[in-house]
Design a protein around this motif. Structure first.
Motif, mmCIF file in Angstrom:
data_model
loop_
_atom_site.group_PDB
_atom_site.id
_atom_site.type_symbol
_atom_site.label_atom_id
_atom_site.label_comp_id
_atom_site.label_asym_id
_atom_site.label_seq_id
_atom_site.Cartn_x
_atom_site.Cartn_y
_atom_site.Cartn_z
ATOM 1 N N THR A 17 0.831 -1.208 0.000
ATOM 2 C CA THR A 17 0.000 0.000 0.000
ATOM 3 C C THR A 17 0.866 1.259 0.000
ATOM 4 O OG1 THR A 17 -1.688 -1.205 1.203
ATOM 5 C CG2 THR A 17 -1.899 1.186 1.205
ATOM 6 N N ASP A 18 0.421 2.267 -0.702
ATOM 7 C CA ASP A 18 1.086 3.572 -0.758
ATOM 8 C C ASP A 18 1.378 4.073 0.666
ATOM 9 O OD1 ASP A 18 1.666 6.277 -0.964
ATOM 10 O OD2 ASP A 18 0.107 6.684 -2.463
ATOM 11 N N PRO A 19 2.604 4.444 0.979
ATOM 12 C CA PRO A 19 2.944 4.905 2.338
ATOM 13 C C PRO A 19 2.078 6.072 2.804
ATOM 14 C CG PRO A 19 4.932 4.634 0.998
ATOM 15 C CD PRO A 19 3.779 4.392 0.084
ATOM 16 N N ALA A 20 1.640 6.932 1.875
ATOM 17 C CA ALA A 20 0.785 8.064 2.257
ATOM 18 C C ALA A 20 -0.544 7.562 2.816
ATOM 19 C CB ALA A 20 0.537 8.961 1.047
ATOM 20 N N VAL A 21 -1.052 6.490 2.193
ATOM 21 C CA VAL A 21 -2.322 5.906 2.654
ATOM 22 C C VAL A 21 -2.125 5.290 4.042
ATOM 23 C CG1 VAL A 21 -4.021 4.074 2.188
ATOM 24 C CG2 VAL A 21 -3.173 5.497 0.306
ATOM 25 N N LYS B 71 -0.007 6.150 6.245
ATOM 26 C CA LYS B 71 0.171 7.242 7.213
ATOM 27 C C LYS B 71 -1.203 7.803 7.608
ATOM 28 C CE LYS B 71 2.706 11.599 7.829
ATOM 29 N NZ LYS B 71 1.727 12.667 7.587
ATOM 30 N N THR B 72 -2.057 8.006 6.620
ATOM 31 C CA THR B 72 -3.405 8.530 6.892
ATOM 32 C C THR B 72 -4.166 7.595 7.823
ATOM 33 O OG1 THR B 72 -3.428 9.540 4.711
ATOM 34 C CG2 THR B 72 -5.552 9.353 5.817
ATOM 35 N N GLU C 96 -3.361 7.949 11.343
ATOM 36 C CA GLU C 96 -3.784 9.180 12.011
ATOM 37 C C GLU C 96 -5.295 9.273 12.208
ATOM 38 O OE1 GLU C 96 -0.044 11.693 10.104
ATOM 39 O OE2 GLU C 96 -2.072 12.013 9.329
ATOM 40 N N SER D 219 -6.118 5.504 -2.372
ATOM 41 C CA SER D 219 -6.058 6.810 -1.696
ATOM 42 C C SER D 219 -7.153 6.918 -0.644
ATOM 43 C CB SER D 219 -6.178 7.956 -2.711
ATOM 44 O OG SER D 219 -7.526 8.159 -3.057
ATOM 45 N N SER E 16 -8.890 10.034 1.721
ATOM 46 C CA SER E 16 -8.845 11.435 2.170
ATOM 47 C C SER E 16 -9.754 11.631 3.369
ATOM 48 C CB SER E 16 -9.211 12.392 1.032
ATOM 49 O OG SER E 16 -10.513 12.142 0.602
#
Ligand code: ATP
Ligand code: MG
Length: 432
Positions: free
Chosen positions: A54-58, A60-61, A64, A93, A95
């Motif tokens: 999985t995308d690291p940005a996902v 991280k979200t 949080e 993604s 958001s």
């Protein structure tokens, strides 16, 4: 923007890209695997992120996120036999639309019970629970089916006032309000207005509106603000002329709920038995006899107690009518039998141990109505605006009223009528 509801995601859609939107129901972090349960209006779905793919940005979200935050998830549908719905979303993604604060005022997952007061104080969140939402989806279906049925039958929908100058019926207490330089009251029933529209020549009318009753008792089946579903109809031969509409619409709305709310009924663990038409009819006297035979004596001329209602429901399957009531027990406008005026053409519909609806053929003769008011110690002068409509051509007519909350209570099987109202009004509650 959302492309699908959770309920629209199925195993055979594997590989499709979708966007879902809703609330974070649960988050489970297993280290390499992160599970997020997304909840929307139609249900729950698992979103699964893996630390290596999985995308690291996902990732991280997800780390949080707080429970009950609103998010939008875009990803691929992926069949997975171990997922609760045999299918999950692999996110590309996520958001955060609105981050929820902590701690939550209420647990939404059903793991921690809260008392009714706490739930009602936080109703916006309480209704996020699928079993709570199910009650309101069923109530919505009941009200829609009611409207559909009478629109099909060519009834005219009317809107009587909710602010009135004097008591419509006597009996129940009214809420007084300050109305400019004078006192006025909140309407306890659209009764007098729907009858006046029979004189107007509308023939068949229906109404859905809130009514207000300042009854101080505190029970599990009384509220102070009620939503009523009413009809009134002219040129009937007797009370059967409106009683058949009542069994017709109850049959219809039970059918609609069972067909269109199968998921909600399942959530509530309820089954709806569709009663055959005609519903059973008992006279008041027959009901008293039946009760006495089964060990419960009610003196003639008294109303049925909650115990009696319950007993009758044990003895009779499905909804039934009680007809031919003692005139002294019913409102002044109920039409007495010509041959035996001790009894009148009023009726109640009972279902699941409760009174769901009351109605009657009405007195349509002006002088008879004035006499009836006097017998009930009501002053005809206070009813002048209403009596006037009986002096210039009034057809025979009748009608009834269903309480939407009682009907919802009966179908959903909840144990307190407050469960059937988003924001109930009772003796101690006017907020939120
Ligand atoms: P009850 O005898 O049960 O107190 P009622 O005979 O005073 O009710 P009606 O005037 O016949 O009530 O009102 C028509 C319908 O509206 C009732 O059959 C019931 O479904 C509903 N209803 C009336 N009063 C209440 C209330 N206080 N809370 C909830 N529903 C009500
Ligand atoms: Mg009644």
């Amino acid at each position: 923007m959302r492309t699908h509801y959770s309920s629209e995601i199925s195993e055979d859609a594997g590989g499709t890209q979708v966007t879902l939107a809703g609330w974070v129901h649960e988050i489970r972090d297993m280290g390499k695997l992160k599970f997020l349960i997304l909840r929307d209006r139609e249900g729950l779905i698992q979103v699964t992120a893996k630390s290596d793919t999985t995308d690291p940005a996902v990732l991280k979200t997800i780390g949080e996120l707080t429970k009950e935050s609103v998010i939008e998830v875009t990803g691929k549908v992926s069949p997975n036999s171990r997922a609760p719905k045999k299918v999950e979303i692999v996110p590309t993604s996520i958001s955060v639309v609105s981050l929820s604060r902590t701690p939550l005022p209420l647990d939404v997952t059903g793991k921690v019970d809260a008392d009714l007061d706490t739930r009602l104080n936080n109703r916006f969140m309480d209704v996020r629970k699928p079993a709570v939402a199910a009650v309101f989806k069923i109530r919505s279906k009941i009200q829609q089916a009611f409207r559909e049925f009478f629109v099909q039958k060519d009834f005219i929908e009317i809107n009587p006032p909710s602010i009135i100058a004097a008591a419509s019926e006597g009996g129940t207490e009214l809420f007084a309000i300050s109305y400019f330089e004078r006192e006025a009251f909140l309407c306890q029933s659209p009764q007098l207005y729907k009858q006046m529209m029979m004189s107007a020549g509308f023939d068949k009318v229906f109404i859905t509106m809130p009514v207000f009753r300042a009854e101080s008792h505190n029970t599990t089946r009384h509220l102070n603000e009620i939503f009523q579903m009413d009809i009134e109809k002219s040129f009937i031969a007797d009370e059967e002329g409106v009683l058949q509409d009542l069994e017709g619409v109850v049959h219809y709305l039970l059918l609609k709920v069972s067909e269109d709310c199968a998921e909600e009924l399942k959530t509530l663990g309820r089954e709806v038995k569709i009663p055959a038409i005609p519903f059973r009819r008992l006279t008041y006297d027959e009901a008293l006899q039946l009760l006495e035979k089964n060990g419960l004596k009610i003196p003639w001329g008294s109303d049925f107690t909650p115990e009696a209602d319950k007993k009758l429901a044990e003895l009779i399957d499905g909804p039934f009518f009680i007809k031919r009531w003692p005139t002294k027990l019913r409102a002044f406008y109920s039409k007495p039998f010509d041959e035996d005026p001790k009894y009148c053409r009023a009726f109640d519909l009972c279902y699941m141990g409760m009174e769901i609806s009351s109605g009657a053929q009405r007195i349509h003769d002006h002088d008879e109505l004035v006499e009836s008011l006097k017998r009930k110690n009501l002053k005809p002068d206070n009813f002048e605006f209403y009596l006037k409509a009986f002096r210039y051509g009034m057809p025979p007519h009748g009608g009834w009223s269903i309480g939407a909350e009682r009907m919802t209570e009966a179908i959903t099987g909840v144990s307190n009528i407050r469960e059937c109202v988003l924001y109930p009004r009772d003796r101690t509650r006017v907020e939120p």
